[in-house]
Design an enzyme around this catalytic site. Structure first.
Site, mmCIF file in Angstrom:
data_model
loop_
_atom_site.group_PDB
_atom_site.id
_atom_site.type_symbol
_atom_site.label_atom_id
_atom_site.label_comp_id
_atom_site.label_asym_id
_atom_site.label_seq_id
_atom_site.Cartn_x
_atom_site.Cartn_y
_atom_site.Cartn_z
ATOM 1 N N ALA A 181 10.727 -50.542 12.098
ATOM 2 C CA ALA A 181 10.766 -50.833 13.537
ATOM 3 C C ALA A 181 11.751 -51.947 13.836
ATOM 4 O O ALA A 181 12.539 -51.866 14.791
ATOM 5 C CB ALA A 181 9.370 -51.200 14.032
ATOM 6 N N ASP B 100 13.043 -38.693 -3.220
ATOM 7 C CA ASP B 100 13.502 -39.665 -2.231
ATOM 8 C C ASP B 100 14.701 -39.163 -1.442
ATOM 9 O O ASP B 100 14.818 -39.432 -0.245
ATOM 10 C CB ASP B 100 13.857 -40.983 -2.932
ATOM 11 C CG ASP B 100 14.182 -42.093 -1.953
ATOM 12 O OD1 ASP B 100 13.566 -42.136 -0.871
ATOM 13 O OD2 ASP B 100 15.054 -42.923 -2.262
ATOM 14 N N HIS C 61 16.999 -35.246 2.449
ATOM 15 C CA HIS C 61 18.298 -35.488 3.071
ATOM 16 C C HIS C 61 19.355 -34.465 2.654
ATOM 17 O O HIS C 61 19.995 -33.817 3.491
ATOM 18 C CB HIS C 61 18.820 -36.880 2.708
ATOM 19 C CG HIS C 61 17.883 -38.000 3.038
ATOM 20 N ND1 HIS C 61 17.018 -37.962 4.103
ATOM 21 C CD2 HIS C 61 17.682 -39.205 2.438
ATOM 22 C CE1 HIS C 61 16.334 -39.095 4.144
ATOM 23 N NE2 HIS C 61 16.700 -39.857 3.142
#
Length: 790
Positions: free
Chosen positions: A38, A262, A267
């Site tokens: 955040a 990961d 990705h």
């Protein structure tokens, strides 16, 4: 308390200033509002959304939430908000006004109980009622660990949903599970609270501008790409993410996930899908994009252990040992580097290698997706005189450059000897061609180079897409499970695979270079002796062992080595049979176990005499042959479409006759039995491949079957205890006429039946597999270590 009252007053005042122009109000709730993600990205992305949309009709409020108590949580959150920045091209005065408004529209809430969520919902409703605003929707951004998802989802669903007519969008951060089983469990829990259209699973790489532009680029350049975007013209596709940083400080996460989970499973796989999926007619329709992406997953070959090369930087084990407070002799088997070879059986991409590579502690930080085209030209002009724009001997490639590296910016590069691409001028600009920079050995001036008019952070792009409801930039449940279904078998198999140690950074030199060998990957160089760790305890790489099981030969090994041995033995049997009689009659079972065998035969056994092989089915489910439940469908998908078996040598079981399935009056069993008698000498197959069920069944002959366990050597209809119930099967007497019978048994799930069968005699009514005993042939058992030893 006074600060809380003043903050609420400012909050209401800011709403009043926007109420008149609003087409509807959106409440954004950021869970984990004081966490690292955040602080670094999400608040800035939400501020960018507000700047982009403040004048476009919707009003907003932003609710930061966390478990932290009210006052310290509020203080932490507003420390972050005060540091928010505007893009360089934003006027300072406007930036100051917008930032002030954003802070006034933001509130902090402690959300630690069901009552807190109820109170939040009531507060939102009261504010909107007070200002006369209609609620358009609510966004809940889960910037929290996945173990907290279920409880939060329960609270939102029960007490914090928007009213009817307003939408709900729930944003979920990875990791989405650890393997297929855990992903299925998490997905099942979430779908108990949210509809599929309400969930937005984030892979922030889909927000990177170069990745997000792959589909639009393909769409806008169809006229150039349609003739060349295929196996006839593409040499290979690479998707790469290299990092210079190591995993220090993150080893607790990395030990659970490693580089494949990961980076590659999400990705890089998502970027690859954008490159290889069939282009929908309308790339703006999310449903079409997602469906075509799913079809691409289904076309990929299953991964094997030799599909990957794995490495680990030298300092990793000691870092993990220290951070996780392990014993001094602790040795990690977690890969920090991986190269994986992926292939597709689609008509467009068959035979084209897709290489996915990522690692930590490498020589540079860079990410890209690269399509390298074949070059058939020979140029008589010397290399120094060749013009990049016209010479066909220069390399031809298209590169989607994610950022960092030599360019240090997102970019799209197209070789000048390919075509000048069509690019949207409002969002991409042509960069100055520089000859001092080199990309893949070529000066930048050899390419048409485009960079974004305005660089945007990936999270800003994705948050904008959440606001607009663009689901094609997010991971659906179906695509998530397809991805885990593709990667999990490899992850399961590499626990026995040694890791290549590497020193890290530029000292790696050529140590991690790899090449395509025999349908897989292998490191190019041997591992230097000084890098080998004598204390490194890797699981033993047992070779196939020969012994006896139920008085017949037994071959046992780890599953991948076992399949390799079985495929070689089948090829040897086929070659002998063709030399002896001119043909090879092979009867194959269905089920899940033979799939990896079929794939092995298709990819590695080019000497198999397919031209002289007849393929028969041992058993079949009573479904149409095009049904995914069909044994023939599986056989065709994983073997037949990849090898050259003459059409007339393929003999599927006739389960579908007269538009009916396995009706006795259609005499499908008699037809198949007659074909066998007509074509197979003495109805004696050269080789029958069987499996074993956990109940001891084989083929589709089940315990206490009324048909097929004794009597004539024929074909029978049987009943399975599981759906689809109706089956067609070779009978046990017909199987026992074979010259050779190979029985394949894989996995821990078969350990109990394997142990039981080692102790029982010939009792086919209880355990049909115990009745397999070729009358004048040979029986060989192929049992992997997990089934044999548990």
């Amino acid at each position: 308390m006074l600060g809380r009252v003043l903050c609420a007053a400012l909050f209401v005042g800011a709403l009043q200033s926007l109420a008149e122009a609003s087409q509807g109000h959106i409440s954004v709730v950021l869970l984990g509002a004081t966490g690292d993600l955040a602080k670094k990205y999400l608040w800035q992305g939400l501020f960018q959304l507000y700047m982009d949309q403040v004048s476009n009709g919707h009003s907003f409020t932003f609710h930061g939430a966390a478990l932290t108590a009210q006052e310290p949580g509020e203080r932490l959150m507003f420390e972050v908000l005060k540091k928010l920045s505007c893009p360089p091209d934003e006027a300072p005065n406007r930036c100051a006004v917008l930032k002030d408004q954003f802070l006034k529209l933001s509130q902090y809430h402690q959300l630690s109980s069901a009552e807190n969520y109820t109170a939040l919902s009531r507060e939102i409703e009261a504010l909107l009622r007070q200002e006369g605003l209609k609620e358009a929707g609510r966004i809940f951004y889960f910037s929290v660990p996945p173990f907290a998802y279920t409880e939060i989802a329960r609270h939102i669903n029960s007490s914090c949903r928007p009213p009817p007519g307003a939408w709900l969008r729930v944003v979920l951060e990875k990791p989405f599970g650890h393997d297929l089983e855990s992903a299925q469990q998490l997905a099942a829990e979430l779908t108990g609270f949210f509809r599929e259209e309400e969930m937005y699973r984030v892979d922030h790489y889909l927000g990177k501008q170069a990745v997000a532009h792959i589909l639009p680029f393909r769409d806008q350049n169809r006229q150039f790409l349609d003739p060349i975007w295929n196996r006839h013209h593409v040499e290979r596709v690479e998707v790469v993410l290299k990092e210079t940083v190591d995993a220090k400080g993150r080893t607790s996460f990395y030990e659970q996930y490693g580089v494949i989970r990961d980076v590659l499973q999400n990705h890089l796989t998502e970027a690859l899908m954008f490159l290889i999926m069939e282009l929908p007619a309308n790339v703006s329709r999310a449903e079409e994009v997602l469906q075509h992406k799913l079809q691409s997953f289904q076309s990929l070959w299953g991964l094997e252990k030799n599909s990957a090369v794995l490495g680990q930087y030298q300092a990793y084990s000691s870092q993990a040992q220290e951070e996780l407070q392990q014993a001094q002799d602790y040795v990690s088997t977690t890969p920090t580097f991986a190269g994986v070879l992926i292939r597709s059986d689609s008509l467009r991409w068959e035979g084209v290698p897709f290489l996915l590579t990522s690692g930590k502690a490498l020589d540079e930080r860079v990410g890209y997706a690269r399509v390298l085209f074949k070059n058939r030209a020979y140029c008589t002009q010397s290399e120094t005189l060749r013009d990049a724009g016209h010479s066909q001997c220069k390399a031809k490639q298209i590169i989607f450059y994610f950022g960092h590296g030599a360019l240090n910016t997102p970019a799209v590069l197209v070789s000048r000897n390919l075509f000048r691409p069509v690019m949207p001028k409002d969002s991409w600009k042509e960069a100055v061609a520089r000859s001092d920079l080199h990309i893949f050995g070529q000066p930048l001036s050899d390419y048409y180079v485009y960079s974004p008019v305005k660089e945007r952070d990936a999270y800003s792009v994705l948050i904008s897409n959440i606001y607009h409801g663009r689901k094609d930039f997010f991971i659906t449940t179906e695509n998530l499970l397809a991805s885990w279904g593709f990667w999990t078998p490899l992850l399961d198999s590499i626990s026995h695979q040694p890791l290549r140690l590497y020193p890290g950074g530029v000292e790696n030199q050529h140590l991690l270079d790899f090449e395509m060998v025999s349908g897989g990957l292998a490191f190019t160089l041997a591992e230097p002796a000084e890098l080998l760790n004598p204390t490194r305890h890797m699981p033993s790489d047992y070779k196939a062992i020969q012994s006896k099981y139920r008085q017949s030969p037994l071959v046992s090994a780890w599953s991948e080595d076992l399949i390799s041995q079985l495929a070689s033995d089948m090829e040897e049997a086929a070659v002998r049979s063709v030399a002896r009689s001119g043909h090879f009659h092979l009867a194959l079972s269905g089920g899940s176990s033979p799939v990896i065998l079929f794939q092995r035969l298709a990819r590695h056994h080019y000497g198999f005499p397919w031209k002289h092989t007849h393929i028969w089915l041992v058993d079949e489910r009573c479904v149409p042959l095009t049904d995914s439940e069909s044994n023939f469908f599986s056989l065709h998908s994983h073997l037949l479409q990849s090898v050259r078996v003459p059409y007339f040598n393929i003999h599927p079981m006739p389960v579908h006759l007269n538009r009916r399935l396995c009706v006795e009056e259609d005499r499908g069993t008699e037809l198949y039995a007659k074909d066998i008698v007509a074509l197979v000498a003495n109805a004696s197959f050269d080789l029958v491949l069987l499996g074993v069920g956990t109940d001891g069944h084989t083929a589709s002959l089940f315990p206490r079957s009324e048909n097929g366990l004794e009597g004539a050597p024929t074909v029978v209809l049987t009943e399975s205890p599981v759906k689809p119930h109706q089956r067609m099967s070779l009978s046990l007497p017909l199987i026992n006429r074979a010259r050779q019978v190979f029985v394949l048994v894989l996995g821990k799930g078969k350990h109990d039946i394997t142990t039981l069968l080692s102790r029982v005699g010939h009792e086919p009514t209880k355990w049909p597999i115990s009745g397999v005993s070729p009358s004048s042939g040979q029986l060989v058992w192929y049992v992997d270590y997990e089934a044999l030893l548990g």
